[in-house]
Design a protein around this motif. Structure first.
Motif, PDB file in Angstrom:
ATOM      1  N   GLU A  96      28.960  46.862  45.900  1.00 31.14           N
ATOM      2  CA  GLU A  96      29.738  45.495  46.063  1.00 31.14           C
ATOM      3  C   GLU A  96      29.567  43.912  45.351  1.00 31.14           C
ATOM      4  O   GLU A  96      28.537  43.209  45.391  1.00 31.14           O
TER       5      GLU A  96
ATOM      6  N   SER B 269      47.467  47.630  39.302  1.00 27.62           N
ATOM      7  CA  SER B 269      46.763  47.807  41.116  1.00 27.62           C
ATOM      8  C   SER B 269      47.916  48.319  41.539  1.00 27.62           C
ATOM      9  O   SER B 269      48.764  47.436  41.941  1.00 27.62           O
TER      10      SER B 269
ATOM     11  N   ALA C 113      32.740  41.957  43.834  1.00 26.98           N
ATOM     12  CA  ALA C 113      33.594  41.980  43.654  1.00 26.98           C
ATOM     13  C   ALA C 113      34.024  40.073  43.558  1.00 26.98           C
ATOM     14  O   ALA C 113      34.740  39.550  43.645  1.00 26.98           O
TER      15      ALA C 113
ATOM     16  N   TYR D  56      43.403  44.281  43.628  1.00 30.46           N
ATOM     17  CA  TYR D  56      43.498  42.907  42.116  1.00 30.46           C
ATOM     18  C   TYR D  56      44.243  42.134  43.747  1.00 30.46           C
ATOM     19  O   TYR D  56      44.101  40.672  43.215  1.00 30.46           O
TER      20      TYR D  56
ATOM     21  N   PRO E  80      41.716  49.744  40.908  1.00 34.96           N
ATOM     22  CA  PRO E  80      41.513  48.449  41.260  1.00 34.96           C
ATOM     23  C   PRO E  80      42.557  47.596  42.414  1.00 34.96           C
ATOM     24  O   PRO E  80      43.560  47.678  42.222  1.00 34.96           O
TER      25      PRO E  80
ATOM     26  N   SER F 230      33.466  48.711  45.792  1.00 39.27           N
ATOM     27  CA  SER F 230      34.074  47.684  46.784  1.00 39.27           C
ATOM     28  C   SER F 230      35.595  47.594  45.610  1.00 39.27           C
ATOM     29  O   SER F 230      35.398  48.119  44.120  1.00 39.27           O
ATOM     30  N   LEU F 231      36.996  47.822  46.080  1.00 39.83           N
ATOM     31  CA  LEU F 231      37.877  47.777  44.674  1.00 39.83           C
ATOM     32  C   LEU F 231      38.562  46.507  44.555  1.00 39.83           C
ATOM     33  O   LEU F 231      39.268  46.523  44.021  1.00 39.83           O
ATOM     34  N   GLY F 232      38.101  45.911  45.627  1.00 41.67           N
ATOM     35  CA  GLY F 232      38.787  43.896  45.825  1.00 41.67           C
ATOM     36  C   GLY F 232      39.830  43.721  46.900  1.00 41.67           C
ATOM     37  O   GLY F 232      39.755  44.984  47.524  1.00 41.67           O
ATOM     38  N   PRO F 233      39.747  43.311  46.988  1.00 41.45           N
ATOM     39  CA  PRO F 233      40.832  42.157  45.849  1.00 41.45           C
ATOM     40  C   PRO F 233      39.284  41.226  45.690  1.00 41.45           C
ATOM     41  O   PRO F 233      38.752  41.259  47.077  1.00 41.45           O
TER      42      PRO F 233
ATOM     43  N   VAL G 246      35.435  42.954  39.925  1.00 35.95           N
ATOM     44  CA  VAL G 246      35.620  43.974  40.363  1.00 35.95           C
ATOM     45  C   VAL G 246      35.529  45.668  39.771  1.00 35.95           C
ATOM     46  O   VAL G 246      35.353  46.859  39.671  1.00 35.95           O
ATOM     47  N   ARG G 247      35.334  45.115  38.078  1.00 38.27           N
ATOM     48  CA  ARG G 247      36.084  46.214  37.650  1.00 38.27           C
ATOM     49  C   ARG G 247      34.207  46.184  36.773  1.00 38.27           C
ATOM     50  O   ARG G 247      34.420  47.710  36.462  1.00 38.27           O
TER      51      ARG G 247
ATOM     52  N   THR H 227      37.572  45.112  49.769  1.00 38.25           N
ATOM     53  CA  THR H 227      36.967  44.011  49.947  1.00 38.25           C
ATOM     54  C   THR H 227      37.004  43.248  51.060  1.00 38.25           C
ATOM     55  O   THR H 227      35.640  43.603  52.215  1.00 38.25           O
TER      56      THR H 227
END
Length: 232
Positions: free
Chosen positions: A24, A225, A26, A211, A209, A77-80, A86-87, A109
């Motif tokens: 995690e 995204s 993000a 975003y 992601p 975690s993929l975000g936002p 995130v990347r 997230t």
């Protein structure tokens, strides 16, 4: 990537299939947690509020875990949140997945924040810093299921989108102050240790992601995204 980079190198021994590594990074916090078995027993974890510097700290944090965090399942975690964070998290998860032959999945997230804030099956609205004078906001039911899409909204619009008497996240207090109606505030950051409490429909094999809004600068050849869908 070599040992000098801090990434654990693949060896003849396979990664422990019954362990899950959660990443995690993000938000302003950077955290990793290693769980074991179907019950997701916590083996070890690290959690630091950095603000910046996730790229430099993430891999050393993983390497500090038992067996350098080796696991048969990696969840990230993929975000936002922070576009860079995130990347960084997704790139690290992909690299370790290849090195260890591990399955890699992702989660939103704000769902993790909701999972960490919920007590007694209460619904909660999550409010996080979104940048550009906006907040990320999303509503969750008492079981952690998403009730709407995550949105990045100007402060007054975010207040209108808040459905629940409990608000969680790093901008929960600011949102409650704006509403001025006595909402309960849970100041909490995204923490990998809360992974076992995520809603059962939250995980995805799609590592695109989330975003929450258009990124300030899109990396080349990066898929657009997709918004997080409400949980059924």
């Amino acid at each position: 990537m070599g040992e000098a980079s801090g990434l654990p190198m693949p060896t003849a021994a396979p990664a422990p299939l019954n362990r899950t590594l959660v990443i995690e990074c993000a938000t302003e916090a950077c955290s990793v947690a290693l769980f074991e078995g179907d019950t997701l027993r916590l083996v070890d974890a690290r959690h630091e509020v950095l603000g910046r510097g996730h790229a430099e700290r993430l891999i050393p944090m993983i390497a500090e875990l038992p067996e350098k965090g080796r696991a048969g399942h990696i969840c990230v975690s993929l975000g936002p949140g922070s576009f860079t964070g995130v990347r960084i998290g997704i790139a690290a998860a992909r690299a370790l997945g290849i090195a260890w032959g591990a399955r890699v999945t992702g989660y939103p997230t704000l769902a993790l924040i909701a999972a960490g804030a919920q007590s007694g099956s209460r619904p909660v609205t999550v409010c996080m810093e979104g940048g550009h004078s906006q907040w990320f906001i999303q509503n969750f039911d008492g079981h952690g299921g998403a009730q709407d899409l995550v949105q990045s909204l100007p402060y007054p619009e975010a207040a209108k989108a808040c459905r629940h008497p409990v608000i969680a996240g790093n901008r929960a207090a600011a949102l409650a102050q704006l509403l001025e109606d006595g909402r309960e505030v849970i100041e909490i950051s995204a923490d990998a240790r809360h992974f076992p409490f995520l809603h059962h429909n939250t995980l995805t094999d799609d590592l695109t992601p989330l975003y929450g809004r258009a990124p300030d600068a899109k990396p080349a050849n990066t898929p657009a995204s997709q918004p997080q869908k409400p949980t059924q």
